[in-house]
Design an enzyme around this catalytic site. Structure first.
Site, short mmCIF file in Angstrom:
data_model
loop_
_atom_site.label_atom_id
_atom_site.label_comp_id
_atom_site.label_asym_id
_atom_site.label_seq_id
_atom_site.Cartn_x
_atom_site.Cartn_y
_atom_site.Cartn_z
N ASP A 76 38.36 43.85 33.16
CA ASP A 76 37.79 44.66 32.08
C ASP A 76 37.25 46.00 32.61
O ASP A 76 37.06 46.94 31.83
CB ASP A 76 36.66 43.90 31.39
CG ASP A 76 35.57 43.48 32.36
OD1 ASP A 76 34.48 44.08 32.33
OD2 ASP A 76 35.78 42.55 33.16
N TYR A 112 35.91 50.46 42.04
CA TYR A 112 36.54 49.15 41.83
C TYR A 112 37.51 49.20 40.65
O TYR A 112 38.68 48.82 40.77
CB TYR A 112 35.47 48.08 41.59
CG TYR A 112 36.04 46.77 41.08
CD1 TYR A 112 36.80 45.95 41.91
CD2 TYR A 112 35.81 46.36 39.77
CE1 TYR A 112 37.34 44.76 41.44
CE2 TYR A 112 36.34 45.17 39.29
CZ TYR A 112 37.10 44.37 40.12
OH TYR A 112 37.63 43.21 39.65
#
Length: 286
Positions: free
Chosen positions: A101, A124
């Protein structure tokens, strides 16, 4: 069928091995056998093993640390998936890859669809998005499965941290304005096994899918559910205090909305992950 799984000791890979054991020849490789920062080694291993399916369950997941280690994050999350996709395509076999997500910025007021524009907030998420793009660029048969808030009874994750802190402290402050779907690694493994079965039956729907448990909660809501379980077991637990993200600053910003709409997965594959609360109870039962 011979299945190659990367990230042998990770949360998802451990559950995949348990779930797929007995249904396929599973070869799970950890860092000792496969250095994913070494592209040449990836190619040698894949060509040597000749799997009929590759599942990439390995990733650099230290969200905050990635801010100061971008090269390592991109090596594991972007370059390695691209190499695996190339080798899978060369063998004519599919690649299943897990994403996150965190490719979204969390500003959308409703759950994210697969074709919403990504806009990762930190290294990330940027590295995971680059991995998705590398796989798509190869053009082979693949599934990119975006999941959220993964936990299990192994490794480092929110569940294990909360279980420990709830029993160590009298009061615990937990963020309450980040919303998503906690997803048990066991649910991921079980749903992945269903996808493999559908593929073997001839399902042709490759591509990117959202792949998290049903429902939604906050980190505070998840911590409260963990506390309820401790209470039911007669164990001590801290008083929980909800706080905003602004009261708990981190090196990498988190998306406030991590909700993923998983209707396309159900429509194309007939696969639905369980409600997050039911999955949590299944996990805690061991």
């Amino acid at each position: 069928m011979r299945i190659l799984i990367t990230g042998r000791h990770g949360q998802v890979a451990r559950e995949l091995q348990l779930t797929l054991d007995g249904t396929a020849e599973v070869i799970a490789l950890g860092r000792e056998q496969l250095d994913l920062s070494d592209s040449a080694q990836i190619r040698r291993q894949v060509r040597s093993l000749c799997p009929e399916l590759i599942i990439n369950a390995a990733a650099y997941t230290a969200v905050d640390q990635a801010e100061s280690e971008p090269e390592q994050a991109f090596a594991l999350n972007a370059t390695a998936p691209g190499v695996l996709a190339e080798e899978a395509a060369a063998l004519g076999v599919p690649l299943i890859h897990y994403s996150t997500d965190y490719v979204f910025d969390g500003s959308k007021p409703s759950p994210y669809q697969e074709d919403d524009a990504p806009n990762p907030l930190g290294v990330y998420g940027q590295s995971k998005l680059a991995g998705e793009q590398a796989i798509q660029a190869v053009g082979g048969a693949h599934l990119i499965l975006r999941t959220s808030w993964v936990y299990s009874l192994h490794g480092r994750n929110f569940l294990l941290t909360m279980q420990r802190l709830l029993q160590e402290r009298e009061e615990l402050r937990v963020v309450d304005d980040q919303i998503g779907a906690p997803t048990w690694a066991g649910s991921i493994a079980q749903a992945t096994a269903q996808l493999i079965e559908r593929w073997q039956q001839g399902n042709p729907h490759w591509g990117t899918y959202h792949f998290s448990c049903q429902g939604e909660t906050s980190w505070f809501g998840l911590a409260s559910a963990i506390a309820e379980r401790l209470k039911a077991e007669g164990k001590p637990y801290a008083r929980l205090v909800p706080i905003p993200s602004s009261a708990y600053p981190t090196p990498a910003p988190r998306p406030l909305n991590s909700r993923l709409a998983c209707t396309r997965l159900q429509a194309d594959w007939g696969v639905v992950l369980p409600d997050w609360h039911a999955a949590l109870l299944d996990c805690l039962r061991g």
